[in-house]
Design a protein around this motif. Structure first.
Motif, mmCIF file in Angstrom:
data_model
loop_
_atom_site.group_PDB
_atom_site.id
_atom_site.type_symbol
_atom_site.label_atom_id
_atom_site.label_comp_id
_atom_site.label_asym_id
_atom_site.label_seq_id
_atom_site.Cartn_x
_atom_site.Cartn_y
_atom_site.Cartn_z
ATOM 1 N N VAL A 182 17.258 -14.142 -2.244
ATOM 2 C CA VAL A 182 16.528 -13.425 -3.793
ATOM 3 C C VAL A 182 15.255 -12.681 -2.608
ATOM 4 N N LEU A 183 16.283 -11.089 -2.903
ATOM 5 C CA LEU A 183 15.312 -9.860 -2.901
ATOM 6 C C LEU A 183 13.987 -9.341 -3.638
ATOM 7 N N HIS A 184 12.935 -8.843 -3.105
ATOM 8 C CA HIS A 184 11.880 -8.515 -3.876
ATOM 9 C C HIS A 184 10.548 -7.575 -2.833
ATOM 10 N N GLY A 185 9.831 -6.824 -3.598
ATOM 11 C CA GLY A 185 8.492 -6.424 -3.232
ATOM 12 C C GLY A 185 7.692 -6.942 -3.496
ATOM 13 N N LYS A 186 6.568 -6.923 -2.402
ATOM 14 C CA LYS A 186 5.421 -7.804 -2.601
ATOM 15 C C LYS A 186 3.947 -6.663 -3.327
ATOM 16 N N GLU B 91 0.743 -1.266 0.092
ATOM 17 C CA GLU B 91 0.433 0.095 -0.285
ATOM 18 C C GLU B 91 1.310 1.074 0.102
ATOM 19 N N LYS B 92 2.068 1.292 0.356
ATOM 20 C CA LYS B 92 2.962 2.436 0.434
ATOM 21 C C LYS B 92 3.975 2.134 -0.902
ATOM 22 N N ARG B 93 3.623 0.869 -2.101
ATOM 23 C CA ARG B 93 4.992 1.193 -2.901
ATOM 24 C C ARG B 93 6.029 0.617 -2.431
ATOM 25 N N PHE C 39 8.915 -2.736 -6.163
ATOM 26 C CA PHE C 39 10.942 -3.934 -5.725
ATOM 27 C C PHE C 39 10.113 -2.843 -4.044
ATOM 28 N N CYS C 40 10.982 -0.931 -4.165
ATOM 29 C CA CYS C 40 10.725 -0.838 -3.239
ATOM 30 C C CYS C 40 11.207 1.043 -3.469
ATOM 31 N N ALA C 41 9.942 1.867 -3.239
ATOM 32 C CA ALA C 41 9.595 3.535 -3.331
ATOM 33 C C ALA C 41 10.736 4.259 -2.606
ATOM 34 N N GLY C 42 11.964 3.472 -1.769
ATOM 35 C CA GLY C 42 12.885 3.983 -1.314
ATOM 36 C C GLY C 42 11.726 4.320 0.411
#
Length: 279
Positions: free
Chosen positions: A62-66, A32-34, A70-73
């Motif tokens: 393996v690093l990833h984002g749900k 919900e927060k990227r 991936f990740c907005a910082g």
């Protein structure tokens, strides 16, 4: 005691982990927060990577984002509310940064599976990995340039080392978004894959890596990092390369050469019998 355990279980949901054989998946779980990282998420990322480092049964992470990013910082809402004080930043000598494990030096390979946005501190998290498998719609960039937030999680160190100073300056100074294809062209991305497949492709690569003779692979990896970041001279890097890996000859190389002579791996074939090294 029970209340504490329940609270810990809930908080761990910010970072989710899973094991696929010898592969350790680490997922940032704030869709919900990227998948931007607040202090709590950063601490959980550190915990996850320490688990990976300390478990000898795990060979690649393996690093990833749900949820498509991936990740907005770093979470700017926490920053804007005064929830971050430079005086309380973790000690970089411990391998830690505001984004969590961003200054850690891993002893085993880590692959980033990049989807959606990997920007600002999220870009920096991808840079700490050995490889970046990037979906075709992904965007990478120093978006924090717009808001006066500096790169303090390794971005100004790793980005020039990976893609060269000139291209790094383009990204760092302008903050512009870089597409997957441009990232591949400049060496920021290692592979570009269809949308929705980054994690699966990263796991496949991780499985290939995990099946190689491990001591040889890890020593070559260590030497490459030393030559890139720590070696004071070409001569030092060459000497380190030999001293770092010469013991592998008797440990794995002689046995591996014997397997080749008997027919394994001929014609460049990679799907060969698993190595007998116990590492």
């Amino acid at each position: 005691n029970r209340i504490t355990k329940i609270a810990m279980s809930h908080s761990l949901d910010l970072v989710v982990t899973d094991k696929v054989g010898k592969i350790f998946l680490i997922g940032i779980n704030r869709p919900e927060k990227r998948n931007c990282v607040n202090s709590q998420t950063a601490a959980q990322l550190v915990q996850a990577f320490r688990t990976f480092e300390n478990d000898d049964s795990l060979r690649v992470a393996v690093l990833h984002g749900k949820g498509g990013n991936f990740c907005a910082g770093f979470d700017l809402s926490q920053l804007s509310e005064g929830g971050v004080s430079p005086e309380n930043f973790p000690d970089p000598n411990d391998g830690l940064g505001p984004m969590g494990p961003s200054k850690m030096v891993f002893n085993k390979p880590v692959i980033a599976a990049v989807s959606g946005y990997a920007v600002a501190g999220g870009l920096e998290l991808s840079l700490m990995c050995d490889m970046r498998i990037v979906e075709e719609t992904a965007i990478m960039g120093v978006f924090c340039r717009r808001f006066g937030v500096p790169l303090i999680d390794g971005g100004t160190v790793r980005l020039p080392a990976l893609i060269g100073l000139s291209r790094a300056m383009d990204m760092i100074l302008t903050g512009r978004g870089v597409s997957a294809n441009e990232a591949l062209q400049m060496g920021l991305a290692n592979r570009v894959v269809p949308i929705g497949t980054a994690v699966g492709e990263a796991v496949k690569i991780a499985q290939t890596i995990s099946n190689f003779p491990q001591e040889c692979m890890l020593r070559d990896r260590k030497s490459a990092y030393h030559a890139t970041y720590d070696a004071p001279s070409h001569t030092d890097a060459m000497c380190y390369e030999l001293d770092n890996a010469k013991h592998v000859i008797n440990l794995e190389s002689v046995q591996g050469a014997g397997r080749f002579v008997t027919g394994a791996g001929k014609g460049g074939k990679f799907n060969i019998d698993k190595p007998t090294s116990k590492l």
